[in-house]
Every structure is written in structure tokens, then in C-alpha cells.
Design a protein around this motif. Structure first.
Motif: not given
Ligand code: GN1
Ligand code: MG
Length: 364
Positions: A161-190
Motif C-alpha cells: 500500500n503506497i499510502e502506508f509506505r509514504y506515511r512510514n517514509f515521512r516518519k523516517a524523515l522525522e527519525i532521521n537516524y544519525n542525521n542521515r537525511a542530510a546525505l540523501v536529499q536528492s533521493e528524498i526529492e526523487f
């Protein structure tokens, strides 16, 4: 040999004396072992510890697997197929007639017959093999089209279910383990840029355009077994068999089968889609499912390849951002590497989508 594993195997109704138990296969979720027996006249087995943090209802899962296995077995027997034990997975009951054993630590174990002299492939080797693989997954779909009620258990709720997967993705952006989000900006945008397009299937399903069927839901091409003459034996890994869209199975097989590189390829320029393999697989798949599928379903098959590749990329990226809590990894960047490879493949499929549509239209 590990005593604990040996003790677990003795809980099942096996034939023969166990001679060895060794790690087996390369799944991302469960722990799998090959159990060999001393005599040539007794079978070897596959022992699995099912990951119950992911499969939260192992009894429900085993109920699905056994029902599906028995249904396919009946069809094979009725069609006078020889060698039935090599053409469908056979689960072994425990001494108390359950299809799983729960140990003292709460782990769930299952045992099935090992299919000897068989092999699976990680990459499709030629279009003929692609055609055979398409027929194998198509036949699986076809064999289950008349499974009697009740509906199978939904063993992982909202799995594709893509809605569920996007919800989890957004939660993961908040968790942002080890500030990993900063390293993957282009993947997040994609991921965010594709949100609307990736709702195509769920919208088609909700509007009644495409039906829920019984699907395998993990049709990686290494889940098909071939015999020594390179003929298909059977489809394996029925862990996620449950209600779903035919697109989940077609799309995941194309993602893994028609891709020109591995799921975790680091050289992204190697990642593309092989249209010859796509055509051959689709031909085989449609030969087996033509009588079952509607034109709305076949029309969305090309999109499903992009969808399944995308949803896997999104799940790998989510797991990376959460700190690798779901998939087994071989090194800290493994999930990111997988996400990048999948997203590149999404882009490559995008470039070839018109051609893929023409190929499918020509085959229908
Ligand atoms: C997992 O464990 P394995 O390899 O059978 C996953 C699939 C993914 C796959 C990616 C229950 O399957 O959904 O497509 O990894 N299974 C589950 O390779 O999440
Ligand atoms: Mg699996």
C-alpha cells in the motif's frame, strides 16, 4: 552441528537421521538452514526461523501457505503430473500436527522438503529463461484463481500500500537516524516527486477498475526453481501469499528479472531495463493469465514495473533513514545503495515506458 537447531528439527515429523544443518539462501528477512539427512533414501529439509517482528501472525501465514500449497498440489495430481514433491513446496507438520514450532524464546520455526538438484538464478540468463519465468509466475496466478473461500489472511497489512509506505517514509524523515537525511536529499526529492504517479494502482483499485486477486507478493526471480535441464520446477517463498493486485507480482518480477544489474548495484550506469527480457517474460506471463486478466489489468502492467521498483526503493530509503531496523544489511550503507539502484531503475523504466506499453499491447 548446532544442538539447538537439531533439537528444533526433531519437533517435526521428519524421516531419517539428521547429518548436518547449515545456513542457506540469501533472503533479507528470515533465517534459513539446509537440513541434510544421512541416507540417500530420506529427504533433506529446509528449516526457517520466520521473522515474527515482520510476520506478526505466523500461524495465519502458515495457514495461507499450507492452503495454497495443497490447492496447487491437488491441481498437479489431477493433471497427472509426476514428481509432485518437486513442483510445489511441501511443509512438514510438527509432532503435534501444527505447521510451525514455537521455541522457548518465542521464535517461530517451519520445515519444508528441500527440492534437490534445483537452482535459482539471481539474474535472467537469456530471453528463453525469461519466458519460462513469466510462465511460472503466470501459472501460479492461474492456479490460485479458483482457490475456494475464505479469503487468505492479510499477513502483512498494507504490504504494497503506497499510502502506508509514504506515511512510514515521512516518519523516517522525522527519525532521521544519525542525521542521515542530510546525505540523501536528492533521493528524498526523487521520492516526493513521484508521489502522485505512484498512486495510480491504488486509485484504479479503489475505483473498481482492477480486482483484488491472490498474489505471491515477492516474485523476485530467485524465487523460481529450475531443474537440471533448466525447466521450471516451482515457485518458492510463499511467506507473503495473500490478497493483492496482479501488478504486484508482474511488477516485482520485472524489477528483478529484467533489470540489467543487481538490486544493490553500486555502479548506477549499469542499471537499466532489458526490453528483450521484458518482452519474453511478459509473453510467458500473458500466455498463462490471458484468460483471467481484464484489459484494465493488462493495460497497467507496464506501470506496475515502475511502481514495484519505486516502492522497493522507497522502503530501502525508509529503512536507511530509520537506522536499518527492517532488512538484513551487509554494511552500513547497504540500504542506501539498494535505494539508489532502485530509483535509477525507476528512471530507466520511465524512459522506456512507451516501448513497454507497445510491447504489452502487441502481446495481448
Ligand atoms: C524481502 O526476505 P526476502 O528476500 O524474501 C521483502 C520483499 C522485498 C525483498 C527485496 C516480507 O524479501 O518485500 O521485495 O526483500 N520481504 C518482506 O529484496 O518484506
Ligand atoms: Mg520473501
Amino acid at each position: 552441528m548446532d544442538n539447538k537447531l537439531q533439537h528444533i528439527v526433531t519437533q517435526f515429523r521428519i524421516r531419517g537421521e539428521v547429518s548436518d544443518i547449515v545456513a542457506f539462501g540469501n533472503g533479507h528477512i528470515n533465517d534459513t538452514y539446509l537440513v541434510t539427512t544421512t541416507s540417500k533414501d530420506t529427504p533433506d529439509y529446509v528449516l526457517q526461523r520466520k521473522n515474527h517482528l515482520i510476520f506478526k501472525d505466523v500461524p495465519g501465514m502458515m495457514e495461507n501457505i499450507v492452503r495454497v500449497g495443497q490447492h496447487i498440489r491437488e491441481k498437479l495430481v489431477n493433471a497427472n503430473v509426476t514428481d509432485v514433491d518437486r513442483r510445489v513446496i511441501t511443509h512438514i507438520p510438527t509432532n503435534s500436527d501444527a505447521y510451525f514450532f514455537q521455541d522457548d524464546s518465542g521464535n517461530y520455526w517451519t520445515l519444508c522438503l528441500n527440492i534437490t538438484n534445483s537452482r535459482s538464478v539471481e539474474m535472467i540468463e537469456n530471453p528463453h529463461q525469461a519466458w519460462l519465468t513469466g510462465k511460472a509466475f503466470g501459472q501460479f496466478q492461474n492456479q490460485l484463481a479458483d482457490l475456494p473461500a475464505p479469503q487468505l489472511n492479510e499477513t502483512i497489512v498494507d504490504f504494497h500500500n503506497i499510502e502506508f509506505r509514504y506515511r512510514n517514509f515521512r516518519k523516517a524523515l522525522e527519525i532521521n537516524y544519525n542525521n542521515r537525511a542530510a546525505l540523501v536529499q536528492s533521493e528524498i526529492e526523487f521520492a516526493l516527486a513521484h508521489e502522485k504517479e505512484m498512486h495510480t494502482l491504488i486509485q484504479a483499485q479503489r475505483s473498481g477498475l482492477i480486482p483484488i486477486r491472490i498474489t505471491h507478493n515477492d516474485t523476485k526471480i530467485n524465487n523460481v526453481l529450475f531443474d537440471e535441464n533448466n525447466e521450471v520446477l516451482c515457485v518458492i517463498d510463499l511467506d507473503t501469499v495473500m490478497p493483492g493486485l496482479v501488478h504486484f507480482d508482474f511488477g516485482d518480477a520485472i524489477r528483478t528479472g529484467a533489470s540489467t544489474a543487481a538490486e544493490d548495484e553500486t555502479d548506477l550506469d549499469k542499471m537499466s531495463i532489458d526490453l528483450k527480457v521484458f518482452e519474453a517474460f511478459t509473453k510467458g506471463f500473458l500466455e498463462e493469465t490471458k484468460s483471467v486478466l481484464t484489459s484494465s489489468e493488462t493495460g497497467l502492467l507496464p506501470h506496475s514495473a515502475k511502481f514495484m521498483t519505486f516502492i522497493m526503493g522507497l522502503r530501502f530509503l525508509t529503512d536507511y533513514l530509520e537506522g536499518d531496523v527492517y532488512y538484513k544489511i551487509k554494511h552500513p550503507e547497504h540500504n542506501l545503495q539498494r535505494a539508489r539502484a532502485q530509483f535509477r531503475l525507476v528512471a530507466e523504466i520511465g524512459k522506456n515506458e512507451d516501448m513497454m506499453k507497445e510491447i504489452v499491447a502487441g502481446l495481448v
